[in-house]
Design a protein around this motif. Structure first.
Motif, PDB file in Angstrom:
ATOM      1  N   VAL A 224      -0.730 -12.208  -1.644  1.00  0.00           N
ATOM      2  CA  VAL A 224      -1.482 -10.992  -1.333  1.00  0.00           C
ATOM      3  C   VAL A 224      -0.649  -9.807  -1.807  1.00  0.00           C
ATOM      4  O   VAL A 224       0.556  -9.758  -1.564  1.00  0.00           O
ATOM      5  CB  VAL A 224      -1.755 -10.874   0.175  1.00  0.00           C
ATOM      6  CG1 VAL A 224      -2.508  -9.579   0.482  1.00  0.00           C
ATOM      7  CG2 VAL A 224      -2.539 -12.082   0.671  1.00  0.00           C
ATOM      8  N   ILE A 225      -1.284  -8.864  -2.477  1.00  0.00           N
ATOM      9  CA  ILE A 225      -0.580  -7.691  -2.980  1.00  0.00           C
ATOM     10  C   ILE A 225      -1.417  -6.453  -2.719  1.00  0.00           C
ATOM     11  O   ILE A 225      -2.615  -6.410  -3.028  1.00  0.00           O
ATOM     12  CB  ILE A 225      -0.220  -7.840  -4.475  1.00  0.00           C
ATOM     13  CG1 ILE A 225       0.591  -6.642  -4.968  1.00  0.00           C
ATOM     14  CG2 ILE A 225      -1.444  -8.086  -5.338  1.00  0.00           C
ATOM     15  CD1 ILE A 225       1.272  -6.879  -6.306  1.00  0.00           C
ATOM     16  N   THR A 226      -0.806  -5.443  -2.104  1.00  0.00           N
ATOM     17  CA  THR A 226      -1.470  -4.186  -1.768  1.00  0.00           C
ATOM     18  C   THR A 226      -0.486  -3.046  -2.008  1.00  0.00           C
ATOM     19  O   THR A 226       0.659  -3.265  -2.404  1.00  0.00           O
ATOM     20  CB  THR A 226      -1.895  -4.151  -0.283  1.00  0.00           C
ATOM     21  OG1 THR A 226      -0.710  -4.139   0.542  1.00  0.00           O
ATOM     22  CG2 THR A 226      -2.758  -5.347   0.080  1.00  0.00           C
ATOM     23  N   ASP A 227      -0.950  -1.822  -1.692  1.00  0.00           N
ATOM     24  CA  ASP A 227       0.001  -0.723  -1.665  1.00  0.00           C
ATOM     25  C   ASP A 227       0.680  -0.702  -0.294  1.00  0.00           C
ATOM     26  O   ASP A 227       0.472  -1.595   0.546  1.00  0.00           O
ATOM     27  CB  ASP A 227      -0.675   0.609  -2.016  1.00  0.00           C
ATOM     28  CG  ASP A 227      -1.609   1.130  -0.927  1.00  0.00           C
ATOM     29  OD1 ASP A 227      -1.778   0.478   0.132  1.00  0.00           O
ATOM     30  OD2 ASP A 227      -2.187   2.220  -1.118  1.00  0.00           O
ATOM     31  N   TYR A 228       1.479   0.309  -0.029  1.00  0.00           N
ATOM     32  CA  TYR A 228       2.291   0.372   1.188  1.00  0.00           C
ATOM     33  C   TYR A 228       1.447   0.409   2.457  1.00  0.00           C
ATOM     34  O   TYR A 228       1.892  -0.017   3.526  1.00  0.00           O
ATOM     35  CB  TYR A 228       3.170   1.618   1.125  1.00  0.00           C
ATOM     36  CG  TYR A 228       4.559   1.446   1.689  1.00  0.00           C
ATOM     37  CD1 TYR A 228       5.578   0.850   0.944  1.00  0.00           C
ATOM     38  CD2 TYR A 228       4.875   1.910   2.968  1.00  0.00           C
ATOM     39  CE1 TYR A 228       6.856   0.706   1.449  1.00  0.00           C
ATOM     40  CE2 TYR A 228       6.154   1.773   3.478  1.00  0.00           C
ATOM     41  CZ  TYR A 228       7.142   1.168   2.716  1.00  0.00           C
ATOM     42  OH  TYR A 228       8.413   1.035   3.220  1.00  0.00           O
ATOM     43  N   ASP A 229       0.223   0.921   2.334  1.00  0.00           N
ATOM     44  CA  ASP A 229      -0.652   1.057   3.492  1.00  0.00           C
ATOM     45  C   ASP A 229      -1.667  -0.076   3.605  1.00  0.00           C
ATOM     46  O   ASP A 229      -2.563  -0.026   4.452  1.00  0.00           O
ATOM     47  CB  ASP A 229      -1.385   2.393   3.438  1.00  0.00           C
ATOM     48  CG  ASP A 229      -0.428   3.574   3.450  1.00  0.00           C
ATOM     49  OD1 ASP A 229       0.509   3.563   4.271  1.00  0.00           O
ATOM     50  OD2 ASP A 229      -0.593   4.487   2.623  1.00  0.00           O
ATOM     51  N   GLY A 230      -1.565  -1.064   2.726  1.00  0.00           N
ATOM     52  CA  GLY A 230      -2.502  -2.175   2.758  1.00  0.00           C
ATOM     53  C   GLY A 230      -3.732  -1.966   1.914  1.00  0.00           C
ATOM     54  O   GLY A 230      -4.656  -2.786   1.943  1.00  0.00           O
ATOM     55  N   GLY A 231      -3.774  -0.897   1.136  1.00  0.00           N
ATOM     56  CA  GLY A 231      -4.917  -0.607   0.275  1.00  0.00           C
ATOM     57  C   GLY A 231      -4.719  -1.138  -1.132  1.00  0.00           C
ATOM     58  O   GLY A 231      -3.729  -1.826  -1.422  1.00  0.00           O
ATOM     59  N   PRO A 232      -5.638  -0.811  -2.045  1.00  0.00           N
ATOM     60  CA  PRO A 232      -5.541  -1.303  -3.426  1.00  0.00           C
ATOM     61  C   PRO A 232      -4.277  -0.800  -4.123  1.00  0.00           C
ATOM     62  O   PRO A 232      -3.856   0.331  -3.920  1.00  0.00           O
ATOM     63  CB  PRO A 232      -6.799  -0.733  -4.095  1.00  0.00           C
ATOM     64  CG  PRO A 232      -7.737  -0.432  -2.970  1.00  0.00           C
ATOM     65  CD  PRO A 232      -6.874  -0.034  -1.819  1.00  0.00           C
ATOM     66  N   VAL A 233      -3.716  -1.668  -4.951  1.00  0.00           N
ATOM     67  CA  VAL A 233      -2.524  -1.289  -5.707  1.00  0.00           C
ATOM     68  C   VAL A 233      -2.884  -0.270  -6.795  1.00  0.00           C
ATOM     69  O   VAL A 233      -2.204   0.747  -6.953  1.00  0.00           O
ATOM     70  CB  VAL A 233      -1.869  -2.534  -6.339  1.00  0.00           C
ATOM     71  CG1 VAL A 233      -0.743  -2.133  -7.281  1.00  0.00           C
ATOM     72  CG2 VAL A 233      -1.357  -3.476  -5.262  1.00  0.00           C
ATOM     73  N   ILE A 234      -3.943  -0.563  -7.550  1.00  0.00           N
ATOM     74  CA  ILE A 234      -4.339   0.335  -8.632  1.00  0.00           C
ATOM     75  C   ILE A 234      -4.923   1.606  -8.017  1.00  0.00           C
ATOM     76  O   ILE A 234      -5.856   1.568  -7.218  1.00  0.00           O
ATOM     77  CB  ILE A 234      -5.360  -0.333  -9.570  1.00  0.00           C
ATOM     78  CG1 ILE A 234      -4.786  -1.646 -10.108  1.00  0.00           C
ATOM     79  CG2 ILE A 234      -5.728   0.605 -10.704  1.00  0.00           C
ATOM     80  CD1 ILE A 234      -3.472  -1.527 -10.832  1.00  0.00           C
ATOM     81  N   GLY A 236      -2.910   3.442  -6.238  1.00  0.00           N
ATOM     82  CA  GLY A 236      -1.884   3.733  -5.247  1.00  0.00           C
ATOM     83  C   GLY A 236      -0.569   4.101  -5.917  1.00  0.00           C
ATOM     84  O   GLY A 236      -0.503   4.304  -7.124  1.00  0.00           O
ATOM     85  N   ASP A 237       0.494   4.130  -5.114  1.00  0.00           N
ATOM     86  CA  ASP A 237       1.792   4.530  -5.656  1.00  0.00           C
ATOM     87  C   ASP A 237       2.929   3.644  -5.137  1.00  0.00           C
ATOM     88  O   ASP A 237       4.079   4.072  -5.061  1.00  0.00           O
ATOM     89  CB  ASP A 237       2.085   6.000  -5.322  1.00  0.00           C
ATOM     90  CG  ASP A 237       2.172   6.247  -3.810  1.00  0.00           C
ATOM     91  OD1 ASP A 237       1.916   5.314  -3.022  1.00  0.00           O
ATOM     92  OD2 ASP A 237       2.505   7.387  -3.423  1.00  0.00           O
ATOM     93  N   SER A 238       2.591   2.400  -4.793  1.00  0.00           N
ATOM     94  CA  SER A 238       3.587   1.503  -4.217  1.00  0.00           C
ATOM     95  C   SER A 238       3.056   0.082  -4.286  1.00  0.00           C
ATOM     96  O   SER A 238       1.874  -0.140  -4.582  1.00  0.00           O
ATOM     97  CB  SER A 238       3.874   1.893  -2.759  1.00  0.00           C
ATOM     98  OG  SER A 238       2.653   1.990  -2.029  1.00  0.00           O
ATOM     99  N   MET A 239       3.922  -0.895  -3.988  1.00  0.00           N
ATOM    100  CA  MET A 239       3.495  -2.298  -3.981  1.00  0.00           C
ATOM    101  C   MET A 239       4.181  -3.057  -2.864  1.00  0.00           C
ATOM    102  O   MET A 239       5.388  -2.920  -2.635  1.00  0.00           O
ATOM    103  CB  MET A 239       3.829  -2.995  -5.306  1.00  0.00           C
ATOM    104  CG  MET A 239       2.847  -2.738  -6.418  1.00  0.00           C
ATOM    105  SD  MET A 239       3.013  -3.895  -7.812  1.00  0.00           S
ATOM    106  CE  MET A 239       4.600  -3.401  -8.491  1.00  0.00           C
ATOM    107  N   VAL A 240       3.382  -3.888  -2.195  1.00  0.00           N
ATOM    108  CA  VAL A 240       3.888  -4.831  -1.198  1.00  0.00           C
ATOM    109  C   VAL A 240       3.219  -6.170  -1.476  1.00  0.00           C
ATOM    110  O   VAL A 240       2.000  -6.302  -1.349  1.00  0.00           O
ATOM    111  CB  VAL A 240       3.581  -4.382   0.241  1.00  0.00           C
ATOM    112  CG1 VAL A 240       4.120  -5.396   1.237  1.00  0.00           C
ATOM    113  CG2 VAL A 240       4.152  -2.992   0.517  1.00  0.00           C
ATOM    114  N   ALA A 241       4.001  -7.147  -1.877  1.00  0.00           N
ATOM    115  CA  ALA A 241       3.474  -8.485  -2.157  1.00  0.00           C
ATOM    116  C   ALA A 241       4.128  -9.472  -1.203  1.00  0.00           C
ATOM    117  O   ALA A 241       5.329  -9.364  -0.914  1.00  0.00           O
ATOM    118  CB  ALA A 241       3.756  -8.889  -3.602  1.00  0.00           C
ATOM    119  N   ALA A 242       3.345 -10.423  -0.722  1.00  0.00           N
ATOM    120  CA  ALA A 242       3.882 -11.409   0.216  1.00  0.00           C
ATOM    121  C   ALA A 242       2.952 -12.604   0.284  1.00  0.00           C
ATOM    122  O   ALA A 242       1.808 -12.559  -0.178  1.00  0.00           O
ATOM    123  CB  ALA A 242       4.059 -10.804   1.613  1.00  0.00           C
ATOM    124  N   SER A 243       3.451 -13.663   0.898  1.00  0.00           N
ATOM    125  CA  SER A 243       2.597 -14.826   1.131  1.00  0.00           C
ATOM    126  C   SER A 243       1.524 -14.448   2.156  1.00  0.00           C
ATOM    127  O   SER A 243       1.732 -13.567   3.000  1.00  0.00           O
ATOM    128  CB  SER A 243       3.432 -15.999   1.643  1.00  0.00           C
ATOM    129  OG  SER A 243       4.125 -15.651   2.815  1.00  0.00           O
TER     130      SER A 243
END
Length: 254
Positions: A224-234, A236-243
């Motif tokens: 799963v990959i989102t921005d820092y707030d859990g929203g769309p990456v594209i 946005g201005d950040s990335m959080v990826a995790a299982s």
């Protein structure tokens, strides 16, 4: 426009050796960098790889736009189809002779990343994804399962951005909870996640060329990959990826 995943892989494979040769050539002499307005370095290798890519795409696929970190927009700005390239993601690693830098390439339609590639010239490894699958040298890879943050290996490209853009204390707390924390970052960090060697990757501040190629790979590997707030990456201005087992908890912790 008909352009499928196999054609994307073929195109990246075609450019693989020229990219490697450029990177190796400029690393064989003292690597000198200029510094941009944001104090990030750029080398002749960055510009040469991007120039190679832009020239190939604008010649072979003239109906597309190309967005590069160093040259901006080239080609048809009104096109539904965009290529995005970060010629050397991890320029500081490259400058110091550390082989963990990468070339990131993405193909997008209507601002949606359809295909992505992480090519590691220093290791000569190619990882690609299409949101459904991720392939390392043609073999499928998946993210490993992770039961909790306390069992996770957490990565980032660097901690300075958390003090500048985010709540640094929350991120430091997260590093203390994780079983292992390392700065094996940039595209290489996401490569480790997608191939089952790490569990969480957090980048406090990103641009389009940092993230467009990463999204189809992490999703293709089952993450799963989102921005820092859990929203769309594209967009946005950040990335959080995790299982999938821990991503929501990671977002809540941040």
């Amino acid at each position: 426009m008909q352009f499928d995943f196999s054609q994307f892989v073929d195109l990246v494979e075609f450019l693989r050796q020229p990219i490697k040769q450029i990177a190796e050539f400029y690393q064989s002499i003292p690597v000198r960098a200029e510094y941009k307005s944001d104090n990030s370095p750029v080398t002749v290798a960055d510009r040469s790889i991007e120039k190679l890519f832009v020239e190939h795409i604008t010649t072979s696929m003239p109906g597309c736009a190309v967005v590069g970190e160093e040259s901006g927009m080239t080609g048809r700005a009104d096109s539904r189809y965009r290529w995005v390239i970060d010629p050397i993601d991890g320029t500081r690693s490259y400058m110091h002779g550390v082989p963990l830098y990468s070339t990131l390439i993405a193909f997008m339609e209507d601002d949606v990343p359809l295909y992505g590639a992480i090519y590691l010239p220093g290791l000569d490894k190619l990882l690609v994804g299409d949101n459904d699958t991720a392939l390392l040298e043609g073999e499928r890879v998946v993210m490993r399962k992770c039961a909790s943050i306390e069992k996770a290996t957490l990565l980032t490209s660097g901690i300075g951005g958390f003090f500048k853009y985010r709540d640094a204390e929350r991120f430091i707390d997260l590093t203390q909870r994780a079983e292992c924390f390392r700065t094996w970052g940039d595209g290489y960090g996401y490569y480790l996640l997608a191939t089952g060697r790490a569990d969480i990757m957090v980048d406090a501040h990103t641009s389009l060329w940092d993230c467009a190629a990463i999204v189809p790979i992490i999703r293709g590997a089952g993450g799963v990959i989102t921005d820092y707030d859990g929203g769309p990456v594209i967009g946005g201005d950040s990335m959080v990826a995790a299982s999938p087992e821990i991503h929501k908890e990671v977002i809540a912790s941040l």
